[in-house]
Design an enzyme around this catalytic site. Structure first.
Site, PDB file in Angstrom:
ATOM      1  N   LYS A   9      67.794  32.815  27.739  1.00 41.67           N
ATOM      2  CA  LYS A   9      68.041  32.447  26.345  1.00 41.67           C
ATOM      3  C   LYS A   9      69.461  31.902  26.157  1.00 41.67           C
ATOM      4  O   LYS A   9      70.328  32.095  27.021  1.00 41.67           O
ATOM      5  CB  LYS A   9      67.762  33.666  25.464  1.00 41.67           C
ATOM      6  CG  LYS A   9      66.284  34.099  25.525  1.00 41.67           C
ATOM      7  CD  LYS A   9      65.948  35.180  24.509  1.00 41.67           C
ATOM      8  CE  LYS A   9      64.462  35.504  24.540  1.00 41.67           C
ATOM      9  NZ  LYS A   9      64.052  36.401  23.421  1.00 41.67           N
ATOM     10  N   TYR A  49      56.370  30.716  19.916  1.00 39.94           N
ATOM     11  CA  TYR A  49      56.435  32.008  19.218  1.00 39.94           C
ATOM     12  C   TYR A  49      55.450  32.065  18.049  1.00 39.94           C
ATOM     13  O   TYR A  49      55.708  32.756  17.060  1.00 39.94           O
ATOM     14  CB  TYR A  49      57.865  32.270  18.737  1.00 39.94           C
ATOM     15  CG  TYR A  49      58.826  32.691  19.847  1.00 39.94           C
ATOM     16  CD1 TYR A  49      58.478  33.692  20.762  1.00 39.94           C
ATOM     17  CD2 TYR A  49      60.087  32.124  19.966  1.00 39.94           C
ATOM     18  CE1 TYR A  49      59.352  34.085  21.773  1.00 39.94           C
ATOM     19  CE2 TYR A  49      60.973  32.519  20.976  1.00 39.94           C
ATOM     20  CZ  TYR A  49      60.592  33.505  21.870  1.00 39.94           C
ATOM     21  OH  TYR A  49      61.466  33.906  22.856  1.00 39.94           O
ATOM     22  N   ASN A 112      68.050  39.068  23.467  1.00 41.07           N
ATOM     23  CA  ASN A 112      67.674  39.978  24.552  1.00 41.07           C
ATOM     24  C   ASN A 112      67.546  39.286  25.929  1.00 41.07           C
ATOM     25  O   ASN A 112      66.699  39.642  26.737  1.00 41.07           O
ATOM     26  CB  ASN A 112      66.408  40.750  24.164  1.00 41.07           C
ATOM     27  CG  ASN A 112      65.252  39.824  23.868  1.00 41.07           C
ATOM     28  OD1 ASN A 112      65.377  38.606  24.023  1.00 41.07           O
ATOM     29  ND2 ASN A 112      64.123  40.380  23.477  1.00 41.07           N
ATOM     30  N   HIS A 115      63.228  35.528  28.089  1.00 42.51           N
ATOM     31  CA  HIS A 115      61.796  35.552  27.742  1.00 42.51           C
ATOM     32  C   HIS A 115      61.030  35.646  29.053  1.00 42.51           C
ATOM     33  O   HIS A 115      61.393  34.973  30.023  1.00 42.51           O
ATOM     34  CB  HIS A 115      61.378  34.260  27.026  1.00 42.51           C
ATOM     35  CG  HIS A 115      59.886  34.096  27.008  1.00 42.51           C
ATOM     36  ND1 HIS A 115      59.093  34.693  26.050  1.00 42.51           N
ATOM     37  CD2 HIS A 115      59.038  33.471  27.862  1.00 42.51           C
ATOM     38  CE1 HIS A 115      57.814  34.427  26.317  1.00 42.51           C
ATOM     39  NE2 HIS A 115      57.762  33.681  27.410  1.00 42.51           N
ATOM     40  N   GLU A 126      52.168  28.925  28.977  1.00 42.09           N
ATOM     41  CA  GLU A 126      53.609  28.724  28.743  1.00 42.09           C
ATOM     42  C   GLU A 126      54.217  27.783  29.783  1.00 42.09           C
ATOM     43  O   GLU A 126      55.065  26.946  29.455  1.00 42.09           O
ATOM     44  CB  GLU A 126      54.329  30.073  28.760  1.00 42.09           C
ATOM     45  CG  GLU A 126      53.933  30.949  27.573  1.00 42.09           C
ATOM     46  CD  GLU A 126      54.643  32.297  27.566  1.00 42.09           C
ATOM     47  OE1 GLU A 126      55.284  32.659  28.578  1.00 42.09           O
ATOM     48  OE2 GLU A 126      54.558  32.985  26.538  1.00 42.09           O
TER      49      GLU A 126
HETATM   50  P1  IDP Z   1      58.997  39.935  24.332  1.00 41.67           P
HETATM   51  O1  IDP Z   1      60.080  38.872  24.420  1.00 41.67           O
HETATM   52  O2  IDP Z   1      59.475  41.257  24.879  1.00 41.67           O
HETATM   53  O3  IDP Z   1      57.686  39.487  24.922  1.00 41.67           O
HETATM   54  P2  IDP Z   1      57.851  39.482  21.673  1.00 41.67           P
HETATM   55  O4  IDP Z   1      57.258  40.546  20.806  1.00 41.67           O
HETATM   56  O5  IDP Z   1      56.932  38.484  22.269  1.00 41.67           O
HETATM   57  O6  IDP Z   1      58.743  40.229  22.776  1.00 41.67           O
HETATM   58  O7  IDP Z   1      58.942  38.756  20.786  1.00 41.67           O
HETATM   59  C1  IDP Z   1      59.494  37.532  21.210  1.00 41.67           C
HETATM   60  C2  IDP Z   1      60.980  37.530  20.887  1.00 41.67           C
HETATM   61  O8  IDP Z   1      61.175  37.684  19.473  1.00 41.67           O
HETATM   62  C3  IDP Z   1      61.761  38.694  21.496  1.00 41.67           C
HETATM   63  O9  IDP Z   1      62.102  38.480  22.851  1.00 41.67           O
HETATM   64  C4  IDP Z   1      62.972  38.739  20.595  1.00 41.67           C
HETATM   65  O10 IDP Z   1      63.912  37.710  20.908  1.00 41.67           O
HETATM   66  C5  IDP Z   1      62.351  38.440  19.237  1.00 41.67           C
HETATM   67  N1  IDP Z   1      61.994  39.685  18.524  1.00 41.67           N
HETATM   68  C6  IDP Z   1      60.921  40.484  18.752  1.00 41.67           C
HETATM   69  N2  IDP Z   1      60.922  41.547  17.927  1.00 41.67           N
HETATM   70  C7  IDP Z   1      62.036  41.412  17.152  1.00 41.67           C
HETATM   71  C8  IDP Z   1      62.609  42.194  16.079  1.00 41.67           C
HETATM   72  O11 IDP Z   1      62.090  43.219  15.668  1.00 41.67           O
HETATM   73  N3  IDP Z   1      63.778  41.712  15.530  1.00 41.67           N
HETATM   74  C9  IDP Z   1      64.376  40.572  15.958  1.00 41.67           C
HETATM   75  N4  IDP Z   1      63.873  39.806  16.944  1.00 41.67           N
HETATM   76  C10 IDP Z   1      62.719  40.218  17.541  1.00 41.67           C
HETATM   77 MG    MG Z   2      56.446  37.982  24.224  1.00 40.50          MG
END
Ligand code: IDP
Ligand code: MG
Length: 153
Positions: A9, A49, A112, A115, A126
């Site tokens: 990211k 997303y 975080n 991805h 993807e």
């Molecule tokens: P993942 O990346 O662990 O697969 P996903 O639920 O697919 O998680 O969410 C995609 C991205 O959306 C996450 O990596 C993060 O950057 C963001 N995200 C997910 N949940 C939250 C949240 O509760 N607050 C802010 N950003 C979030």
């Molecule tokens: Mg995801």
């Protein structure tokens, strides 16, 4: 062999963690078969997303993913999707277990670090979203016998 998408990211690039994160996948024994740097667009992020489009944080997530370029990588290995996802750790980096990538380098649910594809089916979708067939490189794996037993798959 299975292939999975990893996106480093924008924060990972800005914080100078690209090498650290790629190094973890290399040391694990995964094979890098495609890689490129790209500035993501609103259109591709709406698609990528789509499962989060109704979440209140969606606009911030998109802005964060466009704040700088990303590094797109395809890693190959047996059970690469599950393995890479477990290496990334929980979505909320504050809750991610130390030793995982998010657990070691992040403090945020949104920012975080990586991805990672969440299933073999989604990995295919993807990878097709970000790579063309010509982006993949074929090259020998001379250490294969030291990474896997002959009957592993
Ligand atoms: P993942 O990346 O662990 O697969 P996903 O639920 O697919 O998680 O969410 C995609 C991205 O959306 C996450 O990596 C993060 O950057 C963001 N995200 C997910 N949940 C939250 C949240 O509760 N607050 C802010 N950003 C979030
Ligand atoms: Mg995801």
């Amino acid at each position: 062999m299975e292939r999975t998408l990893v996106i480093l990211k924008p924060g990972t690039l800005q914080r100078g963690l690209v090498g650290e994160v790629i190094s973890r996948f290399e040391k694990k024994g995964l094979k890098l078969v495609a890689m490129k740097m790209k500035q993501l667009t609103p259109e591709i992020l709406d698609e990528h997303y789509a499962h989060l489009k109704d979440k209140p944080f969606f606009p911030w997530l998109k802005a964060g993913m466009m704040a700088a370029p990303v590094i797109l990588c395809c890693w190959e290995g047996f059970e690469a999707v599950r393995t890479v996802r477990e290496m990334a750790g929980a979505t909320n980096a504050r809750k991610a277990v130390p030793g995982t990538i998010r657990g070691d380098y992040g403090m945020s649910s949104q920012e975080n670090i990586v991805h990672t594809s969440d299933s073999p089916e989604n990995a295919k979708i993807e990878l097709d979203r970000f790579f063309s067939p010509g982006d993949y490189c074929e090259y020998p794996s001379p250490l294969q016998q030291y990474l896997y037993a002959p009957d592993e798959k």
